[in-house]
Scaffold this motif. Structure first.
Motif: not given
Length: 436
Positions: A238-253
């Motif tokens: 009963g644990s279904y992977n329905i979405a992936h979320i990724a934030y782009e790296l921005n170390v120095l802003g």
């Protein structure tokens, strides 16, 4: 006699029955129904006969239809809409009539039964909600806005809650329909959000499987990306992977505000086409079986290593496959919907990045965002300029922003559900060591 008087009289009549012989389980308001929930069958047959033989259960169908239809139209907002839910809890005939009359949020723009929380929002307008954060308890509560001034008085209809738990290698947000007792062992548990250690990659898990043709992401041990069936490795108990979320790296802003992409594996891109619909909409909110033996034994096991779920190569494979242009035309409609944040503009006078939230966001924050549908990838062999994206791809599907110290607005629309939108917004709360 007014419709409210009918409902009140009905309640009084059933209230005279003993609690032992008439145990109505309101937590089962969502057990069945095509577009709405319903109550569970009563525990024993004797009280069921009492209800079915009551004067309210024997109303002529034409009269019952007219009563519930007028009540549904007059009680269009909460808290008055609770009378519509009460009608579905009367008996089997009333429940069937409510299923026929009350429409889905996509059609009417209203949240009525608990199952509405996992059904797509309306197409033309947004459902306005707000989130209250409690830093002391690490909890988040989602409310439906009842009026334009709801944020000022912090008044709203409770919808969902989440609790944050920090693990050794990840962070988890357990999502529940219970406001106080938030636990994966509860029968009100409906899903969770899990992040990697840096807070840059997230996975949304649902307790219900998506439609059978969904392009599911691979499990940590599987190298397959597109699977026509939900594999036990992908969704244990009963644990279904329905979405992936990724934030782009921005170390120095140096790249400006946060940049994020959401791959919605349970929503194909064809849902945004004219006449498209979200497949596999649930007709009940909670699984019919007990959740005691659910995947909580895995998700909360201290000995289980989740690092493979958030490996860079695996996430790159998922994101790349979702936006790939080298896909046969017959398979393009089955590709998952990809959401991206709308790029803000730099305001010279204010010296900050700005987005038009139409008055729903009042405080600048790195957490604020608007999500739109990413345009389909153009074929690599095409020499002509890519066509402009369809109008549906320009609409803001989800927006989230700060209005107070611990108050945030959340407005969503089709094809996202309240559960999916809430989980995406929770990812913005998590600390991101390499994104800002």
């Amino acid at each position: 006699m007014s419709f409210r008087s009918i409902v009140r009289d009905m309640r009084d009549g059933f209230g005279s029955l003993s609690r032992r012989s008439f145990d109505v389980r309101l937590s089962g308001l969502h057990s069945r129904g095509k577009s709405q929930g319903s109550i569970n069958d009563l525990n024993d047959n004797h009280p069921s006969l009492i209800v079915q033989n009551s004067r309210w259960a024997n109303l002529p169908p034409e009269l019952l239809f007219d009563v519930i239809k007028r009540l549904e139209e007059s009680e269009s907002t909460w808290p008055a809409r609770k009378h519509v839910v009460a009608c579905a809890a009367v008996c089997r005939s009333w429940r069937s009539m409510c299923k026929e009359i009350v429409r889905t949020p996509e059609s009417c723009g209203k949240l009525t039964f608990p199952v509405s929380l996992k059904q797509p929002g309306p197409r033309d307008v947004t459902i306005q909600c707000f989130i209250k954060r409690d830093k002391s308890n690490l909890t988040y509560h989602l409310y439906l806005c009842l009026s334009p001034a709801a944020l000022l008085v912090e008044n709203g209809k409770f919808l969902l809650s989440a609790k944050r738990t920090r693990r050794t290698t990840c962070t988890e947000y357990v999502i529940s329909m219970e406001a106080e007792k938030i636990s994966s062992t509860s029968n009100t548990y409906i899903g969770k959000l899990r992040s990697n250690f840096l807070g840059t990659k997230f996975i949304i898990y649902d307790t219900q499987p998506p439609h059978s043709g969904a392009n599911m992401a691979p499990s940590g041990r599987s190298k397959r990306f597109y699977s026509k069936k939900v594999s036990p490795k992908v969704a244990p108990s009963g644990s279904y992977n329905i979405a992936h979320i990724a934030y782009e790296l921005n170390v120095l802003g140096t790249r400006g505000p946060r940049r994020m992409h959401c791959v919605m594996h349970s929503i194909p891109i064809s849902t945004l086409e004219p006449g498209g619909t979200v497949p596999g909409q649930p007709d009940h909110l909670l699984p019919p079986r007990s959740l005691e033996d659910s995947f909580r034994s895995m998700s909360f096991s201290k000995s289980l290593d989740h690092s493979t779920e958030f490996s860079s190569s695996r996430f790159s494979e998922i994101m790349g496959a979702a936006i790939s242009a080298n896909v046969p035309d017959s398979e393009k409609s089955k590709m998952p919907l990809v959401l991206k944040n709308k790029s803000p503009r730099w305001h010279e006078q204010l010296q900050c990045w700005c987005l038009n939230f139409r008055g729903r966001v009042t405080i600048a924050s790195v957490k604020n965002f608007q999500l739109i549908a990413a345009p389909p990838a153009a074929a690599a062999t095409s020499q002509a300029a890519p066509p402009p994206p369809p109008p549906e791809h320009d609409k803001v599907i989800l927006q989230f922003g700060k209005v107070g110290k611990d108050m945030f607005t959340m407005d969503y629309r089709y094809p996202l559900s309240a559960f999916q939108a809430f989980a995406i917004c929770l990812s913005s709360f998590d600390t991101k060591l390499a994104c800002e």
